[in-house]
Design a protein around this motif. Structure first.
Motif, short mmCIF file in Angstrom:
data_model
loop_
_atom_site.label_atom_id
_atom_site.label_comp_id
_atom_site.label_asym_id
_atom_site.label_seq_id
_atom_site.Cartn_x
_atom_site.Cartn_y
_atom_site.Cartn_z
N LYS A 1 103.33 -11.78 131.35
CA LYS A 1 104.59 -11.12 131.73
C LYS A 1 104.74 -9.74 131.09
CE LYS A 1 106.71 -15.01 130.37
NZ LYS A 1 105.87 -16.21 130.39
N THR A 2 103.83 -9.37 130.18
CA THR A 2 103.93 -8.06 129.53
C THR A 2 102.75 -7.17 129.90
OG1 THR A 2 102.98 -9.06 127.52
CG2 THR A 2 105.38 -8.88 127.62
N ASN A 3 101.71 -7.18 129.06
CA ASN A 3 100.59 -6.26 129.29
C ASN A 3 99.88 -6.48 130.62
OD1 ASN A 3 101.14 -5.19 126.85
ND2 ASN A 3 99.08 -5.45 125.99
N LEU A 4 99.62 -7.75 130.95
CA LEU A 4 98.87 -8.05 132.16
C LEU A 4 99.62 -7.55 133.40
CD1 LEU A 4 96.16 -9.43 131.92
CD2 LEU A 4 97.20 -11.57 132.65
N ALA A 5 100.96 -7.69 133.36
CA ALA A 5 101.79 -7.24 134.48
C ALA A 5 101.66 -5.73 134.67
CB ALA A 5 103.24 -7.63 134.23
N LYS A 6 101.35 -5.02 133.55
CA LYS A 6 101.20 -3.56 133.63
C LYS A 6 99.74 -3.17 133.88
CE LYS A 6 103.62 -3.16 129.68
NZ LYS A 6 103.99 -2.49 128.43
N GLY A 7 98.89 -4.15 134.12
CA GLY A 7 97.49 -3.85 134.36
C GLY A 7 96.69 -3.59 133.10
N GLN A 8 97.26 -4.00 131.94
CA GLN A 8 96.55 -3.82 130.68
C GLN A 8 95.98 -5.13 130.16
OE1 GLN A 8 99.52 -2.15 128.14
NE2 GLN A 8 99.64 -0.22 129.29
N LEU A 9 95.06 -5.01 129.20
CA LEU A 9 94.50 -6.20 128.56
C LEU A 9 95.56 -6.82 127.65
CD1 LEU A 9 90.97 -4.90 127.52
CD2 LEU A 9 91.44 -6.75 129.14
N PRO A 10 95.42 -8.14 127.33
CA PRO A 10 96.36 -8.75 126.39
C PRO A 10 96.38 -7.97 125.06
CG PRO A 10 95.03 -10.43 127.44
CD PRO A 10 94.49 -9.12 127.89
N ALA A 11 97.54 -7.98 124.39
CA ALA A 11 97.75 -7.17 123.18
C ALA A 11 96.71 -7.46 122.11
CB ALA A 11 99.15 -7.44 122.64
N CYS A 12 96.36 -8.75 121.92
CA CYS A 12 95.42 -9.11 120.86
C CYS A 12 94.04 -8.51 121.14
CB CYS A 12 95.33 -10.63 120.74
SG CYS A 12 94.92 -11.47 122.29
N VAL A 13 93.65 -8.49 122.41
CA VAL A 13 92.34 -7.95 122.79
C VAL A 13 92.32 -6.43 122.57
CG1 VAL A 13 90.67 -7.72 124.67
CG2 VAL A 13 92.10 -9.77 124.52
N GLN A 14 93.42 -5.77 122.99
CA GLN A 14 93.53 -4.32 122.84
C GLN A 14 93.38 -3.87 121.40
OE1 GLN A 14 97.34 -3.21 124.43
NE2 GLN A 14 96.45 -2.32 126.27
N GLN B 1 86.26 -5.79 118.27
CA GLN B 1 86.00 -6.31 119.62
C GLN B 1 85.55 -7.78 119.59
OE1 GLN B 1 84.44 -2.80 119.32
NE2 GLN B 1 86.58 -2.39 119.81
N ALA B 2 86.21 -8.55 118.74
CA ALA B 2 85.87 -9.97 118.65
C ALA B 2 86.48 -10.76 119.79
CB ALA B 2 86.33 -10.53 117.31
N LEU B 3 87.42 -10.14 120.54
CA LEU B 3 88.06 -10.86 121.64
C LEU B 3 87.64 -10.24 122.97
CD1 LEU B 3 91.66 -11.17 120.15
CD2 LEU B 3 90.03 -13.04 120.49
N ILE B 4 87.19 -11.10 123.90
CA ILE B 4 86.82 -10.64 125.24
C ILE B 4 87.66 -11.42 126.23
CG2 ILE B 4 84.96 -10.46 126.93
CD1 ILE B 4 83.05 -10.56 124.43
N PHE B 5 88.31 -10.68 127.14
CA PHE B 5 89.21 -11.30 128.11
C PHE B 5 88.74 -10.94 129.51
CE2 PHE B 5 92.94 -10.85 130.90
CZ PHE B 5 93.52 -12.10 130.76
N GLY B 6 88.81 -11.89 130.42
CA GLY B 6 88.41 -11.54 131.78
C GLY B 6 88.49 -12.71 132.74
N ASP C 1 99.96 -9.67 114.76
CA ASP C 1 101.07 -8.72 114.76
C ASP C 1 101.28 -8.09 116.13
OD1 ASP C 1 101.41 -9.24 112.11
OD2 ASP C 1 100.19 -7.56 111.42
N ALA C 2 100.16 -7.71 116.78
CA ALA C 2 100.27 -7.07 118.10
C ALA C 2 100.92 -8.02 119.09
CB ALA C 2 98.88 -6.66 118.59
N CYS C 3 100.57 -9.30 119.01
CA CYS C 3 101.13 -10.32 119.91
C CYS C 3 102.63 -10.43 119.71
CB CYS C 3 100.48 -11.66 119.65
SG CYS C 3 101.28 -13.04 120.49
N ARG C 4 103.04 -10.49 118.44
CA ARG C 4 104.46 -10.65 118.13
C ARG C 4 105.27 -9.48 118.68
NH1 ARG C 4 106.87 -13.94 114.90
NH2 ARG C 4 104.96 -14.59 113.83
N GLU C 5 104.71 -8.25 118.48
CA GLU C 5 105.43 -7.05 118.90
C GLU C 5 105.50 -6.96 120.43
OE1 GLU C 5 104.73 -2.41 118.04
OE2 GLU C 5 104.32 -3.78 116.37
N THR C 6 104.36 -7.14 121.08
CA THR C 6 104.31 -7.00 122.54
C THR C 6 105.18 -8.03 123.25
OG1 THR C 6 102.06 -6.21 122.32
CG2 THR C 6 102.74 -6.92 124.52
#
Lengths: 328, 225
Positions: free
Chosen positions: B159-172, B177-182, B56-61
């Motif tokens: 083009k969305t969260n990462l561009a704003k310096g945030q983690l991908p929506a699914c990770v957030q 905390q099953a998703l780790i991004f880096g 859901d977070a992915c779809r919205e973001t």
């Protein structure tokens, strides 16, 4: 029955549908017809005019029209047909793309084959232009260009022969580049498609020549066409066997793909009945059993050619659909 | 003299080989280096509870239209007998392969790997919709966007969260905390630290696509690919 057909034509891992099979089929015809026309022209004695030979005329019609038809099908099948020019404009953006190199090949092939038609049918075209567009010959450069390509006839023909073979193998490489499907990702596919493209090109040329340009069994090139048909059919059978046996030596997914495609189910039936039975065995058998008199009858020639075309189109459909049934 | 020089060269070669193997052995995932970062993700299947908040977070973001999805959580058949039954969860989304089949087949260069992030992305304006990439993807994560008519898929929110310096929506949004991004090129990043501590597998790795989606397998037994 209807339900099994529905399942055979619609499944989750299916991305490319039947228009792609038609596209591969017509490109194969163009490639095969071009090869046949060149072989016949090279065997013609100096006194005979290539422009009068029904088979060469038929091939000259098929070669450009089948490529144009194939490209139209491909363009209509895009999700953004009006953006098709980007494929030409950006064709070198990714040098590794088989489809990108295909676009390059189409452009060269189309220009080269039109040039070839212009020199083979020079007199006929001149007469037409004089009648309908006399201003064209007065346009500076037109005659000069025409005379120039006349002088390079032999190198042009050798280049076209190479381009036609490349077009034939391209139809196979387009699918064999797909690592995602074990049955498609096979090195033998380009050769198989080249061979079946030759078969279909010869068959389509014979049909068109017989129907429109009253080609008979004793027309120059007809005997040659038949001499070529049989070894090509045997080569196709051999390549199909190599594909099946070779994949059985492969990994787990190769074996699964072979089992799903060739044993049981709609596509397996199509393969054994239409590709092997109707397209390869029946014409081979007919040629073995028929008397010389029967072989010279136009109905016999036409029916053998139609069976070959059915077989080659079925092969394109079979490889495309059965290939996409089993993902890697 | 001649003899000892040869010995010295052989010894040098052996040392070099050992050093290479040693480095490769300790940093399994440091295969190639792109200009800048090399973003990757871990899906810890032992932590995933299948809530699909990520979907859901992915779809919205990313404004993903209905009918298509960049991300799916595939639920296995129930394991065990009630009341001790549970499910395994599998994340289906772009693996951001380093040798990406979709990028290799694209005739216009619309599919590309962003050299600054290592993210596999699509230029919708360049895409003509031939669907070669959709056929080429072994992970079947690409689709035609019904609005733009271009091929599309997960871009790690480039083009969305990462561009704003945030983690991908699914990770957030993940509650466990099953998703780790880096960045795989940063030895101090969470993802590299986790990869050194946990056993991971990659889906269809044998195809040579070098996927950058790592998975921590759930419970005991053989990992099914």
């Amino acid at each position: 029955m209807m339900e099994s057909l529905h399942h055979a034509l619609h499944f989750d891992s299916l991305v490319w549908h039947w228009p792609i099979a038609v596209y591969l089929f017509v490109l194969g015809i163009s490639s095969g017809a071009m090869c046949l026309a060149l072989v016949i022209k090279w065997k013609l004695s100096a006194q005979e005019s290539a422009a009068k030979n029904p088979l060469i005329i038929a091939a000259a019609i098929l070669v450009p029209s089948m490529v144009i038809l194939g490209l139209l099908i491909l363009i209509v099948d895009l999700t953004k047909p009006l953006d098709f020019w980007k494929v030409i404009f950006y064709q070198f953006a990714n040098p590794k793309s088989v489809m990108g190199r295909g676009v390059t090949l189409f452009l060269l092939y189309q220009i080269a084959t039109f040039a070839w038609i212009a020199i083979v049918f020079r007199e006929e075209l001149m007469a037409l232009i004089n009648r309908f567009m006399p201003w064209l010959l007065k346009t500076p450069g037109v005659l000069w260009l025409w005379n120039t390509i006349d002088k390079i006839e032999k190198p042009l023909e050798i280049s076209i022969a190479i381009l036609a073979v490349l077009l034939g193998v391209y139809t196979g490489f387009l699918l064999s580049a797909l690592t995602a499907y074990p049955l498609l990702n096979q090195p033998v596919l380009p050769l198989l498609f080249l061979a079946s493209g030759l078969s279909s090109g010869i068959a389509a040329t014979i049909i068109l020549a017989a129907i429109l340009f009253s080609a008979k069994a004793d027309t120059f090139g007809m005997a040659l066409s038949h001499r070529l048909e049989q070894p090509i059919a045997w080569a196709e059978l051999a390549l199909l066997m190599i594909l099946i046996i070779g994949m059985n030596f492969g990994g787990e997914m190769d074996k699964l793909a072979i089992e799903a495609a060739f044993w049981g189910g709609f596509w397996a039936n199509l393969f054994w009945i239409a590709v092997v039975g109707i397209g390869l065995f029946l014409p081979l058998l007919m040629n073995q059993l028929a008397s010389v008199k029967l072989k010279h009858c136009n109905t016999f020639i036409l029916s053998s050619a139609i069976l070959t075309l059915i077989g080659v189109f079925s092969l394109r459909m079979f490889i495309l659909y059965a290939g996409q049934m089993t993902p890697a | 003299m001649e003899h000892s020089r040869r010995k010295f060269l052989a010894g040098l070669a052996a040392t070099t080989m050992f050093a290479t193997v040693g480095v490769a052995g300790t940093t399994v995932i440091q295969t190639i280096t792109v200009d800048g970062k090399r973003y990757a993700m871990i899906h810890d299947e032992t932590l995933c509870i299948g809530c699909e908040a990520c979907v859901d977070a992915c779809r919205e973001t990313n404004n993903v239209p209905e009918g298509v999805s960049r991300l799916e959580i595939i639920r296995s058949e129930p394991r065990g007998e009630f009341p001790d039954a549970d499910y395994k969860f599998f994340r289906k989304s772009c693996q951001h392969c380093e040798d990406a089949p979709c990028v290799n087949v694209c005739p216009t260069g619309a599919s590309f790997i962003d050299t600054e992030t290592g993210i596999v992305d699509v230029d919708p304006d360049r895409c003509v919709g031939c669907m070669y990439c959709i056929a080429a993807c072994p992970y079947k994560v690409r689709y035609i966007d019904p609005v733009t008519k271009s091929a599309d898929k997960c871009d790690f929110c480039r083009k969305t969260n990462l561009a704003k310096g945030q983690l991908p929506a699914c990770v957030q949004v993940c509650p466990t905390q099953a998703l780790i991004f880096g960045d795989l090129n940063d030895p101090n990043s969470d993802i590299v630290q986790t990869l050194q501590q946990k056993t991971v597998y990659r889906y269809k790795k044998h195809l040579g696509t070098k996927p950058k989606m790592f998975r921590v397998p759930d419970l005991k037994g053989e990992i099914e690919l």
